[in-house]
Design an enzyme around this catalytic site. Sequence first.
Site, PDB file in Angstrom:
ATOM      1  N   GLU A 194      37.108  49.300  37.615  1.00 47.69           N
ATOM      2  CA  GLU A 194      38.041  49.254  36.492  1.00 47.69           C
ATOM      3  C   GLU A 194      39.201  48.304  36.780  1.00 47.69           C
ATOM      4  O   GLU A 194      39.648  47.579  35.910  1.00 47.69           O
ATOM      5  CB  GLU A 194      38.572  50.656  36.161  1.00 47.69           C
ATOM      6  CG  GLU A 194      37.544  51.545  35.476  1.00 47.69           C
ATOM      7  CD  GLU A 194      37.002  50.955  34.174  1.00 47.69           C
ATOM      8  OE1 GLU A 194      37.721  50.163  33.533  1.00 47.69           O
ATOM      9  OE2 GLU A 194      35.862  51.254  33.831  1.00 47.69           O
ATOM     10  N   CYS A 222      24.489  47.165  13.668  1.00 44.70           N
ATOM     11  CA  CYS A 222      25.461  48.165  14.151  1.00 44.70           C
ATOM     12  C   CYS A 222      25.089  49.583  13.703  1.00 44.70           C
ATOM     13  O   CYS A 222      24.820  49.821  12.526  1.00 44.70           O
ATOM     14  CB  CYS A 222      26.842  47.795  13.624  1.00 44.70           C
ATOM     15  SG  CYS A 222      28.109  48.959  14.142  1.00 44.70           S
ATOM     16  N   CYS A 269      27.012  43.105  12.000  1.00 45.77           N
ATOM     17  CA  CYS A 269      27.075  44.405  11.310  1.00 45.77           C
ATOM     18  C   CYS A 269      25.681  44.943  10.948  1.00 45.77           C
ATOM     19  O   CYS A 269      25.494  46.161  10.883  1.00 45.77           O
ATOM     20  CB  CYS A 269      27.943  44.301  10.069  1.00 45.77           C
ATOM     21  SG  CYS A 269      29.631  43.811  10.471  1.00 45.77           S
ATOM     22  N   TYR A 306      45.186  53.168  30.467  1.00 44.11           N
ATOM     23  CA  TYR A 306      43.769  52.825  30.318  1.00 44.11           C
ATOM     24  C   TYR A 306      42.961  53.225  31.570  1.00 44.11           C
ATOM     25  O   TYR A 306      41.932  53.903  31.476  1.00 44.11           O
ATOM     26  CB  TYR A 306      43.567  51.317  30.035  1.00 44.11           C
ATOM     27  CG  TYR A 306      42.121  50.964  30.213  1.00 44.11           C
ATOM     28  CD1 TYR A 306      41.195  51.309  29.228  1.00 44.11           C
ATOM     29  CD2 TYR A 306      41.651  50.407  31.399  1.00 44.11           C
ATOM     30  CE1 TYR A 306      39.839  51.084  29.407  1.00 44.11           C
ATOM     31  CE2 TYR A 306      40.302  50.184  31.595  1.00 44.11           C
ATOM     32  CZ  TYR A 306      39.406  50.519  30.592  1.00 44.11           C
ATOM     33  OH  TYR A 306      38.075  50.320  30.785  1.00 44.11           O
ATOM     34  N   ASP A 353      39.731  50.354  25.761  1.00 47.33           N
ATOM     35  CA  ASP A 353      39.806  48.981  26.247  1.00 47.33           C
ATOM     36  C   ASP A 353      39.775  48.044  25.027  1.00 47.33           C
ATOM     37  O   ASP A 353      39.676  48.501  23.882  1.00 47.33           O
ATOM     38  CB  ASP A 353      38.671  48.678  27.246  1.00 47.33           C
ATOM     39  CG  ASP A 353      37.362  48.377  26.544  1.00 47.33           C
ATOM     40  OD1 ASP A 353      37.157  48.900  25.422  1.00 47.33           O
ATOM     41  OD2 ASP A 353      36.540  47.633  27.092  1.00 47.33           O
TER      42      ASP A 353
HETATM   43  S1  SF4 Z   1      31.940  48.510  13.699  1.00 48.88           S
HETATM   44 FE1  SF4 Z   1      29.900  47.772  13.222  1.00 48.88          FE
HETATM   45  S2  SF4 Z   1      29.844  47.604  11.012  1.00 48.88           S
HETATM   46 FE2  SF4 Z   1      31.997  47.740  11.612  1.00 48.88          FE
HETATM   47  S3  SF4 Z   1      32.682  45.629  11.826  1.00 48.88           S
HETATM   48 FE3  SF4 Z   1      31.991  46.302  13.821  1.00 48.88          FE
HETATM   49  S4  SF4 Z   1      29.865  45.633  13.927  1.00 48.88           S
HETATM   50 FE4  SF4 Z   1      30.452  45.603  11.781  1.00 48.88          FE
END
Ligand code: SF4
Length: 311
Positions: A32, A189, A186, A112, A130
Site C-alpha cells: 500500500e 460495467c 460502461c 487511506y 483510493d
Molecule cells: S460506474 Fe460503470 S456505468 Fe458508471 S460511469 Fe463508471 S463504467 Fe460507466
Amino acid sequence: MQKRLLQWYEKNGRHELPWRNTTNIYHIYLSEIMLQQTQVNRVRDEYYPQFLAKFPTLKTLADAQESEVLAAWSGLGYYSRARNLHKTAKLCENELPKSYEELLKLPGIGSYTASAICAFGYHQNLPVLDTNIKRVIKRLFALINPSEKELTRQAVKVLNDKEPRAHNLALMDLGSLVCLPKNPKCQECPLTSECQGKEEPELYTQTKKTKYETMELFYGVCVKDDKITLVKTEGSMYKGMLSLPCVDPLEDDFLVSFKHAYTKYRLSVHLYRLDEAPKDAIWLSLEELESAPISSLVTKALTALNLKKLP
Ligand code: SF4
C-alpha cells in the site's frame, strides 16, 4: 449490485498481484505504501520483491539502518515513505495494530492506508477510498466535487459487509480497468443499471490542472581514482539520501545538462566539474553506488556523465 460486482471481479480482477495472495499484514502494508505514488507494474515486478528479499519481516526492517532502507527504496521517489515505513517498523517490531484508530497514530499511515490495511489485511468492514474507487463512487452517485465525508458516506452505503475485502478490491479494479478517467467502458460495467453518472461520466471527474514549477539546479562532479563524491542531504524531501554537491556554476567547468521531472517540479539540471571535494564528502566507487541511497535524479546524472548505466 454487490453480487454482480463480485461476479465481475471473480472473472476479471487482478488476482495475480502478490499482495492479494498473502495474509502477511506487513507485506500488505508495504504494498500500500509503495503503490501510493508508483505504478502497479513497477511495484509488482521490481520494488516489492526486491524490498521483501532484503527485509522479509517487520522485525528485519526495524533492525535495519535507515541508510539501508533508503538504498532499497532508491528510484521509487517520495523518500519520506521509506523513512516512515522504517519508523513504523521500529515502533511495532512484530505486528501492526488491528484497529483503524491505532494505525492512524503511526508515522506515514493516513486514513487511506489505515482503511486499506484493515480491509485487505484484517478483513474489516471499512470502505477503502483510493483514486479509482473514488471515481466509481462519484459517477455511481453523480457527485460533483464531493467532500471526503460525503464520498465515505456513499461508499459505506454500497459496502458489502459480508465480503468487504473482495468488495473493495472489486471496486478498485473496476475503476482501474473499466470506469476509466476518460471514455469509461460502461457497456462492460456491472454497475451500469444503477449508475447515475454514466450519461456524462467525465463531468464527475474533472480535476484542476497541476501547476508545474520549473527550477534550475547546479551540481558539482568530483571524480578521483574511479570514485565520485556525494554528500548527505539534509533537506526534508531527500533527508538521509546521498546527492551530488551543489555548486555555483562556472562556465569553463560545464559538463552536461539534462531534464528531470519530480512531482510538480520540472527541473533543468546542470553538472559542472569540481576540482576539490567538499569537506563532508563521501567517496563512493561505482560498485558502492549500486547499493547506496541515491535518488533517480542522481542516477540520471551518473548516466548523463556515462559513469553508470541505467538498467
Ligand atoms: S460506474 Fe460503470 S456505468 Fe458508471 S460511469 Fe463508471 S463504467 Fe460507466
